[in-house]
Design an enzyme around this catalytic site. Structure first.
Site, PDB file in Angstrom:
ATOM      1  N   GLY A  91       0.816  -1.216   0.000  1.00  0.00           N
ATOM      2  CA  GLY A  91       0.000   0.000   0.000  1.00  0.00           C
ATOM      3  C   GLY A  91       0.848   1.264   0.000  1.00  0.00           C
ATOM      4  O   GLY A  91       1.982   1.278   0.512  1.00  0.00           O
ATOM      5  N   CYS A 117       1.813   2.280   3.433  1.00  0.00           N
ATOM      6  CA  CYS A 117       2.248   1.186   4.314  1.00  0.00           C
ATOM      7  C   CYS A 117       3.737   1.255   4.612  1.00  0.00           C
ATOM      8  O   CYS A 117       4.524   1.550   3.722  1.00  0.00           O
ATOM      9  CB  CYS A 117       2.025  -0.165   3.648  1.00  0.00           C
ATOM     10  SG  CYS A 117       0.347  -0.453   3.192  1.00  0.00           S
ATOM     11  N   ASP A 147      -4.937  -6.363  -2.955  1.00  0.00           N
ATOM     12  CA  ASP A 147      -5.154  -5.235  -2.049  1.00  0.00           C
ATOM     13  C   ASP A 147      -3.889  -4.409  -1.860  1.00  0.00           C
ATOM     14  O   ASP A 147      -2.965  -4.818  -1.152  1.00  0.00           O
ATOM     15  CB  ASP A 147      -5.646  -5.783  -0.694  1.00  0.00           C
ATOM     16  CG  ASP A 147      -5.966  -4.676   0.284  1.00  0.00           C
ATOM     17  OD1 ASP A 147      -5.967  -3.499  -0.120  1.00  0.00           O
ATOM     18  OD2 ASP A 147      -6.224  -5.000   1.462  1.00  0.00           O
ATOM     19  N   GLY A 148      -3.875  -3.218  -2.486  1.00  0.00           N
ATOM     20  CA  GLY A 148      -2.806  -2.255  -2.236  1.00  0.00           C
ATOM     21  C   GLY A 148      -1.786  -2.154  -3.353  1.00  0.00           C
ATOM     22  O   GLY A 148      -1.596  -3.078  -4.148  1.00  0.00           O
ATOM     23  N   GLY A 149      -1.159  -0.979  -3.419  1.00  0.00           N
ATOM     24  CA  GLY A 149      -0.047  -0.780  -4.353  1.00  0.00           C
ATOM     25  C   GLY A 149      -0.463  -0.330  -5.738  1.00  0.00           C
ATOM     26  O   GLY A 149       0.390  -0.167  -6.611  1.00  0.00           O
ATOM     27  N   GLY A 196      -6.974   2.120  -2.180  1.00  0.00           N
ATOM     28  CA  GLY A 196      -7.172   3.196  -1.213  1.00  0.00           C
ATOM     29  C   GLY A 196      -6.717   4.518  -1.794  1.00  0.00           C
ATOM     30  O   GLY A 196      -7.495   5.440  -2.003  1.00  0.00           O
ATOM     31  N   ARG A 232      -4.361   8.350   5.401  1.00  0.00           N
ATOM     32  CA  ARG A 232      -3.464   7.751   6.389  1.00  0.00           C
ATOM     33  C   ARG A 232      -3.635   6.246   6.439  1.00  0.00           C
ATOM     34  O   ARG A 232      -4.727   5.705   6.210  1.00  0.00           O
ATOM     35  CB  ARG A 232      -3.708   8.349   7.774  1.00  0.00           C
ATOM     36  CG  ARG A 232      -5.057   8.005   8.350  1.00  0.00           C
ATOM     37  CD  ARG A 232      -5.265   8.701   9.674  1.00  0.00           C
ATOM     38  NE  ARG A 232      -6.493   8.283  10.304  1.00  0.00           N
ATOM     39  CZ  ARG A 232      -7.043   8.901  11.336  1.00  0.00           C
ATOM     40  NH1 ARG A 232      -6.477   9.971  11.855  1.00  0.00           N
ATOM     41  NH2 ARG A 232      -8.151   8.449  11.880  1.00  0.00           N
ATOM     42  N   MET A 255      -4.109   2.638   8.091  1.00  0.00           N
ATOM     43  CA  MET A 255      -4.884   2.215   9.269  1.00  0.00           C
ATOM     44  C   MET A 255      -3.931   1.757  10.371  1.00  0.00           C
ATOM     45  O   MET A 255      -4.340   1.579  11.510  1.00  0.00           O
ATOM     46  CB  MET A 255      -5.851   1.106   8.886  1.00  0.00           C
ATOM     47  CG  MET A 255      -6.966   1.585   7.979  1.00  0.00           C
ATOM     48  SD  MET A 255      -8.061   2.775   8.764  1.00  0.00           S
ATOM     49  CE  MET A 255      -9.153   1.632   9.627  1.00  0.00           C
ATOM     50  N   GLY A 256      -2.672   1.571  10.026  1.00  0.00           N
ATOM     51  CA  GLY A 256      -1.680   1.219  11.037  1.00  0.00           C
ATOM     52  C   GLY A 256      -0.840   2.423  11.449  1.00  0.00           C
ATOM     53  O   GLY A 256       0.178   2.281  12.116  1.00  0.00           O
ATOM     54  N   ARG A 302      -6.308  -4.316  14.325  1.00  0.00           N
ATOM     55  CA  ARG A 302      -5.943  -4.795  12.996  1.00  0.00           C
ATOM     56  C   ARG A 302      -4.456  -5.173  12.936  1.00  0.00           C
ATOM     57  O   ARG A 302      -4.050  -6.048  12.211  1.00  0.00           O
ATOM     58  CB  ARG A 302      -6.227  -3.637  12.035  1.00  0.00           C
ATOM     59  CG  ARG A 302      -5.990  -3.882  10.591  1.00  0.00           C
ATOM     60  CD  ARG A 302      -6.184  -2.543   9.888  1.00  0.00           C
ATOM     61  NE  ARG A 302      -6.174  -2.637   8.470  1.00  0.00           N
ATOM     62  CZ  ARG A 302      -7.207  -2.341   7.697  1.00  0.00           C
ATOM     63  NH1 ARG A 302      -8.351  -1.955   8.197  1.00  0.00           N
ATOM     64  NH2 ARG A 302      -7.093  -2.431   6.400  1.00  0.00           N
TER      65      ARG A 302
HETATM   66  P1  XMP Z   1      -3.117   1.802  -1.636  1.00  0.00           P
HETATM   67  O1  XMP Z   1      -1.804   1.503  -2.301  1.00  0.00           O
HETATM   68  O2  XMP Z   1      -4.281   1.609  -2.535  1.00  0.00           O
HETATM   69  O3  XMP Z   1      -3.238   0.718  -0.471  1.00  0.00           O
HETATM   70  O4  XMP Z   1      -3.094   3.165  -1.015  1.00  0.00           O
HETATM   71  C1  XMP Z   1      -4.362   0.565   0.332  1.00  0.00           C
HETATM   72  C2  XMP Z   1      -4.244  -0.680   1.175  1.00  0.00           C
HETATM   73  O5  XMP Z   1      -3.155  -0.578   2.101  1.00  0.00           O
HETATM   74  C3  XMP Z   1      -3.410  -1.391   3.254  1.00  0.00           C
HETATM   75  N1  XMP Z   1      -3.183  -0.563   4.440  1.00  0.00           N
HETATM   76  C4  XMP Z   1      -2.064  -0.601   5.187  1.00  0.00           C
HETATM   77  N2  XMP Z   1      -0.970  -1.413   5.122  1.00  0.00           N
HETATM   78  N3  XMP Z   1      -0.017  -0.242   6.948  1.00  0.00           N
HETATM   79  C5  XMP Z   1       0.056  -1.232   6.025  1.00  0.00           C
HETATM   80  O6  XMP Z   1       1.063  -1.951   5.982  1.00  0.00           O
HETATM   81  C6  XMP Z   1      -1.090   0.604   7.075  1.00  0.00           C
HETATM   82  O7  XMP Z   1      -1.111   1.490   7.921  1.00  0.00           O
HETATM   83  C7  XMP Z   1      -2.164   0.394   6.151  1.00  0.00           C
HETATM   84  N4  XMP Z   1      -3.372   1.004   5.993  1.00  0.00           N
HETATM   85  C8  XMP Z   1      -3.961   0.392   4.938  1.00  0.00           C
HETATM   86  C9  XMP Z   1      -4.833  -1.878   3.148  1.00  0.00           C
HETATM   87  O8  XMP Z   1      -4.779  -3.225   2.742  1.00  0.00           O
HETATM   88  C10 XMP Z   1      -5.424  -0.956   2.078  1.00  0.00           C
HETATM   89  O9  XMP Z   1      -6.518  -1.546   1.395  1.00  0.00           O
END
Ligand code: XMP
Length: 520
Positions: A341, A344, A377-379, A399, A424, A426-427, A439
């Site tokens: 993400g 992340c 999910d993510g990236g 996201g 931001r 979620m972590g 989470r």
């Molecule tokens: P993108 O790249 O679309 O990613 O902005 C969104 C996804 O990132 C994950 N996510 C996190 N992963 N720390 C992490 O390692 C975080 O604080 C965090 N917040 C979200 C999540 O899977 C989301 O859909």
């Protein structure tokens, strides 16, 4: 349809997913590390189908889901996603009853009817209204006026919301109740848009129609421009994602909540998910950073037993064993992604996580074996990434690409003349303080030291979800046209991969030019 097998020379260079990823089993690869080879095509991009079935009862018309993050998905985003044929996952960084009402808002949404319009009060000053418009950056200036008992008192027309009247009270400038056009909500019938459309045709020059009940309390607002846009969009290629009762689809995330003794809080989770299901929830997502864990597995099992027909999404994981584990526990669709993400820092903080394409490949083969689907999910930062993800996954979760949209929660802020919204992880420390610590397997106790796995960031304000999705969908359809893939199943089957060198990556982006306009 005639498809031509690549001849031997091609297949030496451009490999199927199995051949390609097995050849790179020693290297973690992500989107920009590979590119897809074109194939003979008889498919026009505009004719491609993007529907995807993630579980029985969870079919989307586009394979795109908005993340369960507190700066991405609440009701407004979920409504926009479903209207475009996708799905929003309402985040859980809010009290449970609030999450219920967010889901309720999506399920009760009547397209085109603004159910909770911004209202003003008769004793407010016009100057206050101007201030609110400025602060919230509203693009409109006409507001229903409601008195202290919730009854409609009139309509404040945009042409009096001017600085010259700022010392006047709303009550002095409004169009009085008797002159405001209204309709009783009982008269809306099965097709409220058609009803509103008919009204606007019969009343030239009137652009607002207010919805009231028998006690003259305000229940909504139609604007002519919305109604016109929707009437045109009815011919759109990708229809809204709806349930069997024609309501918009909506997902919501939950965590594997623990009680004061550190045990899974079974009653609390079951009661909450039961209440979500009562409101019409279409999928629950058990969302954590480490899905290959007992807490997540037990939660999925418990939900599967209690709600046999409810589509369950679970994650996040990046290994075949984890996909099999969650599938065996009863999950239908598994979220893949640990650390890709844009916000992340899991890989930097914890030293774990797998580059996304390799993770997707490994997970996809385990998912095939178990008969479940996977979500990338993510990236994702551009439509080409989505095409690559969909060669292995059944849908993507994004996201960052949605966080700058007006439909994402949060206010717009101006920094050096540019407009931004907060985004931001979620972590991140701030999000965990507001509740998402579970989470990441931390206690929400602010006195304890925790290691954040995400950053707090800003995204430049972007166009609406409709516009962002139009770009992404256009890109997916182009990619499918290049591969001769008429639907997502064919895309997964036909994709041929090759590794890209650093010079090849440079070549893929605009180069050796002075860019006047960036894409998108
Ligand atoms: P993108 O790249 O679309 O990613 O902005 C969104 C996804 O990132 C994950 N996510 C996190 N992963 N720390 C992490 O390692 C975080 O604080 C965090 N917040 C979200 C999540 O899977 C989301 O859909």
């Amino acid at each position: 349809m005639a498809t031509r097998e690549p001849d031997n020379l091609d297949s030496k260079f451009y490999k199927t997913a199995d051949a390609f990823f097995s050849a790179y089993s020693h290297l973690g690869l992500t989107f920009d590390d590979v590119t897809l080879a074109t194939l003979y095509s008889e498919v026009l991009p505009r004719d491609t189908q993007l529907d995807t079935t993630l579980a029985e009862g969870l079919q989307l018309n586009i394979p795109i889901i908005s993340s369960d993050m507190d700066t991405v998905t609440e009701a407004r985003m979920a409504i926009a996603m479903a209207l475009n044929g996708g799905l929003g996952l309402i985040h859980y960084n809010m009290p449970e009853r609030e999450q219920l009402s967010e889901v309720g808002r999506v399920k009760n949404n009547v397209h085109g009817l603004i159910q909770d319009p911004i209202k003003v009060a008769p004793d407010q000053l016009i100057g206050d209204v101007l201030h609110m418009i400025e602060r919230k950056r509203f693009a409109f200036s006409t507001f229903p006026v409601v008195d202290g008992t919730g009854k409609l008192a009139g309509l404040l027309p945009g042409h009096v919301v001017k600085p010259r009247y700022s010392k006047r009270k709303v009550g002095e400038a409004l169009t009085p109740r008797a002159q405001v056009h209204t309709i009783n909500k009982k008269e809306l019938g099965r097709d409220p848009i058609a009803r509103a459309d008919k009204f606007f045709t019969s009343q030239p020059g009137i652009h607002k129609l207010l919805v009231v009940d028998d006690q003259d309390r305000l229940h909504g607002l139609f604007t002519m421009s919305d109604v016109e846009r929707i009437t045109q969009e009815r011919n759109a290629q990708f229809k809204p994602a709806r349930d069997a009762q024609f309501r918009l689809m909506c997902g919501a995330a939950v965590s594997a909540t623990r009680n004061a003794f550190g045990e899974l809080d079974r009653n609390r989770i079951l009661n909450h998910v039961g209440a979500l299901v009562e409101r019409g929830l279409d999928a629950v997502a058990v969302s954590t950073a480490h899905g290959h864990s007992k807490g997540v597995g037990d939660t999925v099992k418990m939900l599967r037993d209690a709600f046999p027909a409810l589509p369950i999404i679970a994650g996040n994981v990046t290994s075949a064993a984890a996909v099999e584990y969650l599938a065996d526990c009863g999950a239908n669709s598994i979220k893949i992604g640990q650390g890709p993400g844009s916000i992340c820092t899991t890989r930097m903080v914890a030293g774990v996580g797998i580059p996304q394409l390799t993770a997707l490949y490994v997970a996809s083969r385990a998912a095939q074996k178990k008969g479940v689907t996977i979500l990338a999910d993510g990236g994702i930062t551009k439509s080409g990434d989505v095409v690559k993800a969909l060669t292995l996954a059944n849908a993507v979760i994004c996201g960052g690409i949605f966080a700058g949209c007006p439909e994402a929660p949060g206010d717009v802020m101006e920094i050096s003349g540019k407009l931004y919204k907060q985004y931001r992880g979620m972590g991140s420390l701030a999000a965990m303080k507001e509740g998402s610590a579970a989470r990441y397997g931390h206690t929400p106790d602010p006195a304890r030291k925790v290691a954040p796995e995400g950053v707090e960031a800003l995204k430049e304000v972007s166009g609406s979800v409709d516009r962002v999705l139009a770009q992404v969908i256009g890109g997916i359809q182009s990619g499918m046209g290049y591969l001769g893939a008429a639907d997502l199943g064919q895309l997964r089957e036909k994709a041929r991969f090759i590794r890209v060198s650093p010079a090849g990556q440079k070549e893929a982006a605009p180069h050796d030019v002075v860019e006047l306009k960036t894409a998108g």
